[in-house]
Structure formats: structure tokens, C-alpha cells
Enzyme design. Structure first.
Site, mmCIF file in Angstrom:
data_model
loop_
_atom_site.group_PDB
_atom_site.id
_atom_site.type_symbol
_atom_site.label_atom_id
_atom_site.label_comp_id
_atom_site.label_asym_id
_atom_site.label_seq_id
_atom_site.Cartn_x
_atom_site.Cartn_y
_atom_site.Cartn_z
ATOM 1 N N HIS A 1 1.017 -1.237 -0.017
ATOM 2 C CA HIS A 1 -0.095 -0.041 0.128
ATOM 3 C C HIS A 1 0.868 1.347 -0.160
ATOM 4 O O HIS A 1 0.423 2.161 -0.322
ATOM 5 C CB HIS A 1 -0.670 -0.101 0.969
ATOM 6 C CG HIS A 1 -2.053 -0.973 1.072
ATOM 7 N ND1 HIS A 1 -3.147 -0.795 0.702
ATOM 8 C CD2 HIS A 1 -2.165 -2.464 1.161
ATOM 9 C CE1 HIS A 1 -4.177 -1.647 0.674
ATOM 10 N NE2 HIS A 1 -3.330 -2.870 1.026
ATOM 11 N N ASP B 1 3.057 9.583 -0.788
ATOM 12 C CA ASP B 1 1.608 8.800 -0.415
ATOM 13 C C ASP B 1 1.708 7.611 -1.200
ATOM 14 O O ASP B 1 1.803 7.774 -2.697
ATOM 15 C CB ASP B 1 0.319 9.645 -0.478
ATOM 16 C CG ASP B 1 -0.653 9.213 0.775
ATOM 17 O OD1 ASP B 1 -0.537 8.176 1.148
ATOM 18 O OD2 ASP B 1 -1.090 10.170 1.010
#
Ligand code: ADQ
Length: 507
Positions: free
Chosen positions: A169, A381
Site C-alpha cells: 500500500h 503517499d
């Protein structure tokens, strides 16, 4: 959802539940956070099993709570024990003070401790053992994220030759950065024990392939647009990028409800600004919150006509508060907000409204609806779901998205968003001003593009994509069911004391 009649066995650090309350009065509730938000819709409609740490000690009371939860829940949860001392080293230590900052290109935040690595390996082995207890033949075993990279290594040691998939992720760092990790060989080699490895973006996938090739020049890599195949001895490993998303329909519908409209109106009444900007983040130094506040300060200096007209609603959800770097960040934010508000506030107007708490889904959507600009500026991110949630909730198509070019989401949202480099304060300040003055035709045009993108590539497509890639790996791989796993190249050295020994009792 069952994919090709396979049961889904999801493995992640945290179970998708939160347990609260004192000993003897504990309660279990569905949890919050990026991964949970992403997987919940799929697990709900599947007959799957989710294996993870409950976030507290696995006492008899907690075990009982989890088995009661299983009776009512849509899928089964299975807890893995992690003691407080293990949590300190495995989760706070190696996962969050070594891998997390390294994978987000923030080497200065890294703390590499050999004892943390040992406990990380030990807990990964414990997760593998739990999988062995729970799995049935034919299960699709899908391990998630940086806390559990070594699980496949231990499963192979335990003679589990079932196909395994992994999804990261977070971003994956460049070869130059991964080289700094003292256990880079083990981490890259550990990833190569999976059969399908998924990253968020093409850049992450490319970084991994380059890092792996640098470490093992004999790897043969064949890349196509969506996937790369790595030939590794007799095995083929599929590597792809699968940008994660959200349940667009759910956000779109919920955002139109009366309850959400009431929440949005409350904010409008409270804030007294012509234009509201939104910031929603977990407390984390990767999210770039201080840089964002400084960019707003710069915008007010550079464009004084914005004073009294534009306010930021910054929502920060508490996270990792046991780590000193996170506590320091909280203290920095408190003082920055105070300083900037002290400098610019006027009677009845403040440049920054700051809330440090989790909010309900309805409140969150109220924020999304009330704010006509979203300022989402992480330093780095993996994806960033908030920007997708904002667009899905922007039902009047009037919102403007300002997005960091270093969020994984920038690859898909770049056409409709104003992309900024969050390290560039001038550029971000200019983007704030541009968004404020953007006419409604241009806003609608951009938001239409963004919403179409999130709608097309939603969370269901993401899962389908991943599971389809896995199925195609099986179809293409003649060795899928009976494969040797003793193909470690000689130049990759993993010393016995570095990996937690397999025959240790009690784990
Ligand atoms: P996170 O770092 O947790 O996830 P993100 O993708 O932004 O980051 O998801 C945060 C989630 O928390 C969102 O669903 C948001 O709605 C929710 N949230 C944030 N603040 C909140 C608040 N105050 N109250 C309630 N809810 C709040 C990791 C990676 C990301 C990746 C996801 C999914 O770091 O890059 O996008 O996993 O893969």
C-alpha cells in the site's frame, strides 16, 4: 464475492475491527483507516477470512469477543497474538521507524535496529503459522503491506506451496534508497517468494524491478504495459501496478443524503469564509501537513485579498501516538496553527480551523460537501484515498482538487487536479489562489473528469483486476501447483541469525 470459487484469505497487520474498553468490559467495532476502507466492501460480500493483530493483547476475553463477532459478521476474523514488547519492536520499531520512512523517501526519519528486525521476522513467522492453521486448499492467500513482507518466506519454509499474492500500500523506494536498508537482501528476496506482487503505481513497480535486478543480475525480466514477469530459477513471478480506489457509488449516494447536507450547513455557518479548503489526514509526517500550513501562510502574505475570504478546515485523525516523532509532529502542528491564526485572524474569521480527532462517515462527507477546494499535499503517499473520496462526494461538481504530484493518485487524477510539488511553497500558494478564482465552468469540467476516473476505476475494479492477474499467473505458469522453492541464488546471503530461527518454541 468469490472469485472463481476461491475463498479469499486476507492477511494484514491489523484486523478490520477495533477493540476498546477496560478489561472485562471490552467491545468490538468495525475499524477505520485506508486498508479497511478499501477492503471492507469486498470482504463484506465474500465468505472470506481476515487474519490480523487485534491491536491489543489476544486475551481470552478478546478471543471470545472475536468469535462472537464472527457469528454476526459477514466474514470471519482470526486474531494473531502480539505482546506489547513485540509490538514495540515489530510494529513501532521495524515497520514504522525503518520501512515506513524509507519507503516514503524520508531517510532522515529512519532508525535501523537489528533487534527490531529480529522481532519483525519473528512476528511475520507467527502470521505464517496462523495462515497454515486456517487455510484450506484452493484458498486465495493475499498478504497486505509493509508490516508482513516476510510472511511468504516463512510459509515456504513451512512447505506451503500454494500460490501467494502480496500488495504494497505504500510506495516502493528507488534502488539507491533501498540499498540503505541493512536487510535489503532479505526484503527483496522475501518479496520474490510471492507469485504475484502488486504495487500502487508504475513508478513503484519499476523501482522494485530495478532494485531486484541490481541485487540479482541473473533475474530475467520481461515487461509489458500492465505487468512484468520475472523468471527466477524455475519460477515466474508476476509484478503489476494496481492503483487502489474507493467504493464510488457508496460515497456518491451517501453524500446526497439529508444528514450530510445538515453537517455541511453546520460547517458553512461556523466558518464565515467565502471559500472553504479541506485537509483530511492521519497524523503522519508523510502527509505534509506543516508544509501545507506554511503554504497557506504564504498565500495570505502573497495574496492579501484572500484574507477573510478563505479558510482551511484541517482534520487530523490521531495515529501512532506512541512514537515520539508523531507526538512531536502534533506539538508542531498545534503551535503552527496558533501562530498563523494569531497572525491573520480577524473578528469572526480564522485562516485555519483545526480538529484533532476521528469523525463519523456522515461528518466526513459533510466536510467534503462543504469545502469547495481540497488541499491534499502529502510529501509522498502510496495512493491517497481522501482525494478520491472528495471527488466522489463532490456531487454538485463544484470542487477543485489541489493534489501533490508525489501522491500515487496523481497518476490518475493529474488531468483534472491542479498538481503541486508540496516542497514548493510558492507553487502551492499560487495553486490556492488559482483554485479560489477558478470559474465555475472550469471547476465543473475538471471535476467531471475526476469523478469519471474514480467511478470507472473503483475499488471493485481494483480487486477484480488483482484477482484476474492472479488467475492469469496461474494459467500461464505450468509450475503453479508443484514448484520447488530452493532456488535462492548463491549471491544472496541470508544468515541464519538474521532471520528468526524456524524451530524456536512458542511461536
Ligand atoms: P493511509 O495512510 O491511512 O493509507 P489514506 O489513503 O489517505 O491514507 O486513507 C485514510 C483514510 O482514513 C481515508 O479513508 C479517510 O477517509 C480516513 N480518515 C482520515 N482522516 C479521518 C478523520 N479525521 N476521521 C475519519 N476518517 C478519517 C495507506 C497508504 C495510502 C493508501 C491507503 C490504501 O498510506 O497511500 O492510499 O493505505 O492503500
Amino acid at each position: 464475492m468469490k472469485h472463481g470459487n476461491r475463498r479469499l484469505l486476507v492477511v494484514s497487520n491489523r484486523l478490520p475491527v477495533s477493540i476498546s474498553g477496560e478489561e472485562g468490559e471490552k467491545q468490538v467495532k468495525p475499524g477505520a483507516g485506508g486498508l479497511v476502507t478499501a477492503m471492507n466492501p469486498i470482504m463484506k460480500s465474500s465468505e472470506g477470512v481476515w487474519i490480523g493483530w487485534p491491536g491489543c493483547e489476544l486475551s481470552d476475553e478478546v478471543k471470545q469477543l472475536l468469535s462472537d463477532y464472527n457469528l454476526d459478521g459477514d466474514f470471519q476474523v482470526e486474531g494473531v497474538k502480539v505482546t506489547p514488547e513485540e509490538e514495540r519492536r515489530y510494529y513501532r520499531g521495524f515497520s514504522n521507524e525503518a520501512l515506513w520512512p524509507l519507503f516514503h523517501d524520508l531517510l532522515g526519519h529512519c532508525n535501523f535496529e537489528f533487534d527490531d528486525w529480529k522481532v519483525y521476522s519473528k512476528i511475520n513467522r507467527r502470521f505464517a503459522k496462523k495462515i497454515v492453521e486456517v487455510t484450506q486448499s484452493g484458498d486465495f492467500i493475499w498478504v497486505h503491506d509493509y508490516q508482513l513482507i516476510m510472511v511468504a518466506h516463512y510459509l515456504r519454509q513451512m512447505n506451503i506451496h500454494q500460490p501467494l499474492a502480496f500488495f504494497l500500500h505504500t510506495p516502493f523506494p528507488s534502488p539507491d534508497l533501498i540499498r540503505r536498508l541493512p536487510w535489503k537482501n532479505e526484503i527483496i528476496r522475501g518479496l520474490l517468494e510471492y507469485d504475484l506482487i502488486g504495487f500502487q503505481t508504475y513508478r513503484d513497480r519499476r523501482n522494485f524491478l530495478r532494485g531486484a535486478k541490481e541485487l540479482m543480475p541473473e533475474l530475467q525480466i520481461r515487461s509489458r504495459a500492465r505487468y512484468s514477469d520475472i523468471r527466477f530459477g524455475m519460477r515466474t513471478i508476476k509484478v503489476g501496478h494496481f492503483p487502489i480506489s474507493i467504493d464510488f457509488r457508496e460515497f456518491n449516494q451517501h453524500a446526497r443524503t439529508r444528514d450530510v447536507a445538515v453537517e455541511a450547513r453546520k460547517l458553512d455557518d461556523m466558518c464565515h469564509a467565502e471559500s472553504l479548503m479541506l485537509g483530511v489526514d492521519r497524523l503522519d509526517y508523510t502527509k505534509g501537513i506543516p508544509d501545507r500550513l506554511l503554504a497557506i501562510e504564504r498565500a495570505l502574505e502573497k495574496y492579501p485579498e484572500l484574507i477573510g475570504k478563505i479558510s482551511l478546515l484541517q482534520l487530523v485523525v490521531p495515529s501512532r501516538s506512541k512514537l515520539s516523532s508523531y507526538r512531536n509532529l502534533k506539538a508542531d502542528l498545534d503551535s503552527m496553527v496558533g501562530r498563523i491564526n494569531g497572525r491573520f485572524s480577524k473578528f469572526g474569521w480564522q485562516p485555519i480551523q483545526y480538529m484533532y480527532r476521528a469523525v463519523s462517515r456522515t461528518e466526513l462527507l459533510g466536510f467534503y460537501r462543504a469545502c469547495d477546494i481540497a488541499l491534499i499535499t502529502p510529501l509522498r503517499d502510496g495512493m491517497n484515498l481522501v482525494c478520491k473520496e472528495y471527488c466522489a462526494s463532490s456531487t454538485d461538481r463544484n470542487g477543485v482538487l489541489i493534489l501533490s504530484e508525489f501522491a500515487g493518485a496523481a497518476d490518475q487524477m493529474g488531468k483534472g487536479a491542479i498538481l503541486v510539488n508540496p516542497y514548493n511553497r510558492e507553487e502551492t500558494a499560487d495553486a490556492i489562489c488559482d483554485a479560489f478564482y477558478m470559474d465555475s465552468r472550469e471547476r465543473r469540467r475538471r471535476m467531471k473528469t475526476l469523478r469519471a476516473e474514480v467511478k470507472r476505476n473503483d475499488i471493485f475494479r481494483w480487486v477484480d483486476w488483482f484477482l484476474t492477474a492472479f488467475k492469469s499467473w496461474q494459467d500461464e505458469s505450468p509450475m503453479a501447483s508443484a514448484r520447488p522453492y530452493d532456488t535462492l541464488p548463491r549471491n544472496v546471503r541470508i544468515s541464519a541469525q538474521e532471520l528468526y530461527p524456524l524451530n524456536r518454541k512458542g511461536d
